[in-house]
Design an enzyme around this catalytic site. Structure first.
Site, PDB file in Angstrom:
ATOM      1  N   ASN A  51     -14.095 -11.977 -31.650  1.00 34.07           N
ATOM      2  CA  ASN A  51     -13.442 -11.740 -30.405  1.00 34.07           C
ATOM      3  C   ASN A  51     -12.944 -10.184 -30.166  1.00 34.07           C
ATOM      4  OD1 ASN A  51     -11.215 -11.572 -28.304  1.00 34.07           O
ATOM      5  ND2 ASN A  51     -11.712 -13.649 -28.069  1.00 34.07           N
ATOM      6  N   HIS A  90     -16.057 -12.540 -26.124  1.00 32.38           N
ATOM      7  CA  HIS A  90     -15.517 -13.756 -26.956  1.00 32.38           C
ATOM      8  C   HIS A  90     -16.424 -13.387 -28.233  1.00 32.38           C
ATOM      9  CE1 HIS A  90     -13.531 -17.040 -24.090  1.00 32.38           C
ATOM     10  NE2 HIS A  90     -12.840 -15.760 -24.190  1.00 32.38           N
ATOM     11  N   GLU A  95     -18.520 -15.666 -29.795  1.00 24.03           N
ATOM     12  CA  GLU A  95     -20.079 -15.981 -29.948  1.00 24.03           C
ATOM     13  C   GLU A  95     -20.719 -15.107 -29.128  1.00 24.03           C
ATOM     14  OE1 GLU A  95     -17.207 -17.640 -29.088  1.00 24.03           O
ATOM     15  OE2 GLU A  95     -17.221 -19.661 -29.411  1.00 24.03           O
ATOM     16  N   SER A 137     -14.053 -24.327 -30.686  1.00 26.29           N
ATOM     17  CA  SER A 137     -15.040 -24.596 -29.837  1.00 26.29           C
ATOM     18  C   SER A 137     -15.260 -23.694 -28.772  1.00 26.29           C
ATOM     19  CB  SER A 137     -14.277 -25.873 -29.072  1.00 26.29           C
ATOM     20  OG  SER A 137     -15.138 -26.401 -28.173  1.00 26.29           O
ATOM     21  N   CYS A 190     -16.047 -21.622 -25.278  1.00 27.21           N
ATOM     22  CA  CYS A 190     -15.710 -21.887 -23.903  1.00 27.21           C
ATOM     23  C   CYS A 190     -16.899 -22.105 -23.096  1.00 27.21           C
ATOM     24  CB  CYS A 190     -14.834 -20.715 -23.395  1.00 27.21           C
ATOM     25  SG  CYS A 190     -15.759 -19.196 -22.928  1.00 27.21           S
ATOM     26  N   CYS A 239     -19.240 -18.957 -23.436  1.00 25.42           N
ATOM     27  CA  CYS A 239     -20.227 -19.037 -24.727  1.00 25.42           C
ATOM     28  C   CYS A 239     -21.008 -20.394 -24.947  1.00 25.42           C
ATOM     29  CB  CYS A 239     -19.240 -18.859 -25.861  1.00 25.42           C
ATOM     30  SG  CYS A 239     -18.082 -17.321 -25.488  1.00 25.42           S
ATOM     31  N   ASP A 298      -7.173 -15.040 -22.860  1.00 26.35           N
ATOM     32  CA  ASP A 298      -8.458 -15.191 -23.147  1.00 26.35           C
ATOM     33  C   ASP A 298      -9.521 -16.327 -23.035  1.00 26.35           C
ATOM     34  OD1 ASP A 298     -10.465 -13.766 -25.012  1.00 26.35           O
ATOM     35  OD2 ASP A 298     -10.466 -15.563 -26.225  1.00 26.35           O
TER      36      ASP A 298
END
Lengths: 145, 145
Positions: free
Chosen positions: A39, A50, A52, A77, A79, A82, A142
């Site tokens: 991130n 982010h 990912e 996990s 979002c 992503c 975020d």
């Protein structure tokens, strides 16, 4: 522990050291890490990096045939954004460190045919809990809260 | 024509001039453009900078209360990644130039409570058709095909 989750955790820790949100990600193809990221909201003043997304960006431009063999690891996990990136590239499998701190649209992602595995790793959870306690506003930003 | 769609088309044309994929996007809050962007796959060798992502990145870090007043314009129907970004930030409305060339997960986005309006603009459509005819492989890469 899964060595790829370990690599994602190392990315998260790198982010934390830089003053950022401790979420890390790696992209794995044929047993090799082809992209790593964490991130960068704080570091790059970014609304889209982010972990990912940073990981996919660092993996670079790839052919669809490559993404179709990939596994996306994230310490948390993914979002909607992503998860959507994984769906765009038809990445068939996502392995998640933990989803107790935050849960993305896992059911929707599964309904699109993606395998989603939750490892419920304590280190991933503790890292986020400690960070959020100290930076609640940053965390809310975020996740769009 | 809708002046904000016009601004998104200008972004798309800017991208085309740079040798990129002609898709543009603007983010509008309270009747003002707060972010502009265009697809940067070619220009930045980026796997994540679709027009909408570039636009959100250029808009910068914003509070949830800002996103909740925003309208995201795109010359082309947002893919899973870009739709997911809109969902992450709870952007309540998306206005799309056209969705004949490509259709993102509009039904899913609507089911999440987002208003999705399709303008079916001929210029947006023609721009993409002309580009895809000349660059089919690049286009396929951009949508993970």
């Amino acid at each position: 522990m899964d060595k790829f989750l370990q690599a994602a955790i190392e990315e998260a820790k790198k982010g934390l050291k830089e003053g950022g949100i401790p979420i890390g990600s790696v992209l794995v193809i044929d047993g090799k890490i082809v992209g790593r990221g964490h991130n960068r909201r704080v570091q790059d003043s970014s609304a889209i990096l982010h972990a990912e997304m940073d990981c996919l960006e660092n993996a670079g431009r790839m052919a669809a045939s490559e993404y179709k063999k990939a596994i996306l690891y994230s310490t948390l996990s993914p979002c909607s954004m992503c998860s959507g990136a994984a769906l765009l590239y038809k990445i068939p499998k996502i392995i998640i460190g933990e989803n107790r701190t935050f849960k993305g649209p896992e059911e929707y992602v599964r309904s699109c045919g993606v395998e989603v595995e939750i490892l419920d790793n304590q280190e991933c959870f503790d890292m986020m809990q400690s960070f959020i306690q100290k930076n609640p506003q940053l965390w809310n930003e975020d996740i769009g809260e």
